[in-house]
Design an enzyme around this catalytic site. Structure first.
Site, mmCIF file in Angstrom:
data_model
loop_
_atom_site.group_PDB
_atom_site.id
_atom_site.type_symbol
_atom_site.label_atom_id
_atom_site.label_comp_id
_atom_site.label_asym_id
_atom_site.label_seq_id
_atom_site.Cartn_x
_atom_site.Cartn_y
_atom_site.Cartn_z
ATOM 1 N N LYS A 183 -12.416 7.721 -36.338
ATOM 2 C CA LYS A 183 -12.619 7.199 -34.855
ATOM 3 C C LYS A 183 -11.938 5.907 -34.696
ATOM 4 O O LYS A 183 -10.973 5.572 -33.947
ATOM 5 C CB LYS A 183 -14.027 7.124 -34.384
ATOM 6 N N TYR A 228 -12.305 -22.223 -40.528
ATOM 7 C CA TYR A 228 -13.817 -22.192 -40.780
ATOM 8 C C TYR A 228 -14.047 -23.664 -40.778
ATOM 9 O O TYR A 228 -13.543 -24.401 -39.938
ATOM 10 C CB TYR A 228 -13.984 -21.546 -42.216
#
Length: 454
Positions: free
Chosen positions: A107, A52
């Site tokens: 899925k 970051y």
């Protein structure tokens, strides 16, 4: 003689209903099926100055100067979105975006476990095709591919066409190409098993929704004679007298003009008569296909009853009426001709070569690989083994490699790789995903459900 006890109809029904009962318990037990975890090291909190601020500004600048670097420097290269509006979920119909989430999560789980592909479920609170198209366009920069799922027809065709036309990443509708891929693989082997030829066999397609239309299209592309194909929707057999479809449902009207060389009219019973193979992707059963209708089929009949969550007819009913090879879309019956054998590996191959689209011929390459694997397996082709199962982990890298090679052949791949390179990459990614799951179960980071369900 086998010592295996034949189950009663009541026992078969109880067994068929058990996955649903367990699902209600275990979905609550786990609070969903997927999560996001880091894949980069965290040696100390100092590492966050790399991942970051301030360090992350450096790769941001690199991508700003060369946008293609987003594939090398972020998770985009291996991440897809599964997008649904919840209007045609399984066989449940329009149940809304919230109720569609368990399917889309499932899925995503299959994408990861079977294909090593990271997947984000996105259920949209709109039924407007234009808004769906706009939303997918807006989120596309974050993903390497888009899987449209459980969107009602005919709008699903228009949405797919619009997105494929100008999206910079591959977009497909799994209920179309994914389902069709696996159905074609099953049909190739089922016909081979009973000694019939794809080019001369008589096909009846029950249902004319997104899946059935794509199945018809891929079967015609792989060599089925359109004159030997009969398609039947809820109104009746598609033929050139169904002029009401001409201006309202382009894909159905094309089948009206192209298929049904025998000139069949009527409904389901007439459509099934004399067919060598019936492929149903229609209304969930049981009872959708009356068992006695199967008596009129040709000898050594083949039936694929693939509606979810319950097939149009039970396997034991079909066998009692002379069907030699029977398949469903469920994993708890033999011969699962379900898109789970297609989309994880197809997207693995697509992502690995950074393909710009997913063509029907890429899907056919996957179908042929699936069929070949089952035929060459130790078990070979039998009435209860016409296609690999999810347990056949070796087939997924082979399928991915076949897709990646076909994408390069067609000029839609951004990267060039050999078949062996594609296979090795796919095998590593898939084994990594499975290994992570096993490791987390062993270490208790995935809770043991023992005692919660039998």
């Amino acid at each position: 003689m086998s010592d295996k006890k034949e189950l009663s109809v009541e026992e078969k029904l109880a067994k068929a209903n058990k996955p649903g009962e367990d699902a209600k318990i275990l979905h609550k037990f786990y609070g969903g099926k997927i999560e996001t975890v880091p894949k980069a090291c965290v040696r100390s909190y100092d590492d966050f100055s790399i991942w970051y601020s301030p360090g992350v500004a450096a790769p941001c600048k690199q991508i700003a100067a060369d946008p293609e670097l987003v594939y090398d420097l972020t998770c985009k290269w291996n991440t897809v979105a599964v997008v649904s509006d919840g209007t045609r979920v399984l066989g449940l119909g329009d149940i809304g975006p919230e109720a569609a989430m368990p399917v889309m999560e499932g899925k995503a789980m299959l994408f990861k476990y079977l294909g090593g592909v990271d997947c984000v479920p996105i259920c949209l609170d709109t039924k407007d095709p234009d808004k769906i198209i706009e939303t997918v366009h807006l989120i596309a920069p974050s993903f390497g591919g888009i899987n449209l799922e459980d969107i009602s027809n005919p709008k699903c065709f228009d949405i797919l066409d619009a997105l494929r036309e100008d999206c910079k990443i591959p977009v497909w509708h799994d209920d179309q190409q994914g389902t069709a891929t696996v159905e074609v693989a099953g049909a190739i082997n089922a016909l081979k098993l009973v000694g019939k030829k794809l080019e001369t066999a008589s096909f009846t397609i029950l249902g004319a929704g997104a899946a059935s239309i794509a199945i018809s299209r891929l079967l015609l592309n792989v060599g089925v004679d359109p004159k030997n194909m009969c398609v039947c929707d809820s109104t009746g057999i598609l033929n050139n007298q169904r002029t009401e479809l001409k201006g309202t449902f382009r894909q159905k009207w094309e089948l009206c003009e192209k298929t049904n060389g025998a000139g069949k009219t009527g409904g389901m019973k007439e459509a099934i008569k004399d067919a060598d193979i019936v492929v149903a992707a229609s209304k969930p059963g049981p009872g959708t296909i009356p068992p006695e209708y199967l008596d009129g089929m040709a000898d050594d009949a083949i039936v694929f009853a693939t509606a979810n969550p319950t097939p149009e007819i039970w396997p034991w009913e079909a066998k009692e009426h002379g069907v030699k090879v029977f398949a469903t879309g469920r994993s708890d019956f033999p011969n699962q001709v379900n898109n789970s054998m297609g989309f994880p590996a197809i997207f693995r191959g697509v992502l690995d070569v950074r393909a710009k689209t997913i063509t029907d011929t890429m899907c056919l390459a996957a179908a042929k690989e699936l069929a070949k694997f089952a035929e060459n397996s130790k078990e070979g082709l039998t009435a209860e083994h016409i296609i690999p199962s999810m347990a056949d982990s070796e087939v997924f890298p082979l399928e991915a490699a076949a897709v990646g090679m076909q994408a390069q052949k067609e000029g839609v791949a951004r990267l060039k790789m050999s078949r062996q390179e594609l296979f090795d990459r796919a095998e590593f990614m898939i084994n990594r995903s499975r290994g992570l799951t096993v490791k987390m179960m062993k270490d208790g980071f995935i809770k043991d459900p023992s005692g919660v369900v039998d």
